[in-house]
Design an enzyme around this catalytic site. Sequence first.
Site, mmCIF file in Angstrom:
data_model
loop_
_atom_site.group_PDB
_atom_site.id
_atom_site.type_symbol
_atom_site.label_atom_id
_atom_site.label_comp_id
_atom_site.label_asym_id
_atom_site.label_seq_id
_atom_site.Cartn_x
_atom_site.Cartn_y
_atom_site.Cartn_z
ATOM 1 N N HIS A 124 0.848 -1.188 0.000
ATOM 2 C CA HIS A 124 0.000 0.000 0.000
ATOM 3 C C HIS A 124 0.888 1.243 0.000
ATOM 4 C CE1 HIS A 124 -2.802 3.101 1.393
ATOM 5 N NE2 HIS A 124 -3.770 2.314 0.953
ATOM 6 N N GLU A 126 0.727 4.109 1.390
ATOM 7 C CA GLU A 126 0.989 4.690 2.705
ATOM 8 C C GLU A 126 2.065 3.908 3.440
ATOM 9 O OE1 GLU A 126 -1.070 5.285 7.065
ATOM 10 O OE2 GLU A 126 -2.407 5.283 5.325
ATOM 11 N N SER A 226 -8.066 1.361 0.712
ATOM 12 C CA SER A 226 -7.910 0.520 1.901
ATOM 13 C C SER A 226 -9.076 0.688 2.859
ATOM 14 C CB SER A 226 -6.593 0.862 2.614
ATOM 15 O OG SER A 226 -6.468 0.140 3.823
ATOM 16 N N ASN A 227 -9.425 1.935 3.173
ATOM 17 C CA ASN A 227 -10.475 2.139 4.176
ATOM 18 C C ASN A 227 -11.835 1.668 3.676
ATOM 19 O OD1 ASN A 227 -12.331 4.749 3.618
ATOM 20 N ND2 ASN A 227 -10.303 5.096 2.742
#
Length: 314
Positions: A124, A126, A226-227
């Site tokens: 990812h 982040e 992702s969220n």
Amino acid sequence: MNILLANPRGFCAGVDRAISIVELALEIHGAPIYVRHEVVHNRFVVDGLKAKGAVFVEELDEVPDDAIVIFSAHGVSQEVRQEAKRRGLKVFDATCPLVTKVHMQVARASKKGTKAILIGHEGHPEVIGTMGQYDNQDAGIFLVESVEDIAKLPVSSQDDLTFMTQTTLSIDDTSDVIEALKEKYPAIQGPRKNDICYATTNRQQAVRELAKQSQLVLVVGSKNSSNSNRLAELASRMGVPSKLIDGPQDIDPSWLDGVETIGITAGASAPEVLVQSVVEHLKTLGVTGVSNLEGCEENMVFEVPKELRIHEVK
């Protein structure tokens, strides 16, 4: 058949800020403005910014000399920052301030020579950016995604050991991983407060309530968000069928068979216009009522960089 809308849902302060940075940069400097990686993980938002003149790239070598580049809300590694500085690129940083907070934790650990464990999803953006804040070759930073990964950690001593987390994780899963870390390394240090951001926490809590009252949960969000994925997973875990959709075009009418209440939420990078388009489409499929679930009110605002803020005030 009725719709129940989750609250809060959709854009968070970090996403609002990131989109504003791109839009203001385009307004002030004109197209093209280069953006390293999708500024937020939503196809609709990215396509809209492309139409205004934003050019999305994955690496800085795709950015011409003397161009303006924006770092996405997910953040970048120190190596990327240094490359941009070396090339003299004009940079606007759209990294979410809550991600920057985790970056600072990692950088402090690196400077002190403290081993660090990051809880997050491999690959990812982040996570890549956060891992890239650590450059101490004598210690190290290690990534774990699950409780099972902890047994594989090449860390024998719990002295000078700390952990931090990606901001968009499942609250439940992360809690389990942290508990397992503390069991294996009782002296491990961590942040005073969970690194999972307020928006992720609030949206997951809203989905818990939504799932209790729905027979189907639709999560508006892109597949690489992702969220958004965590919201769909949470509803499924609670025993309610859930679907992650980019918009109304993804809805299969067969999903609605036997459903009385459809719960709808949206990931932190999905705009409200998409939610409303889903609602309108569902009305053509037999929905007769729409109501809002009560939830917490969000008032968080993150300022854009000063140079853009001054122009905004004018």
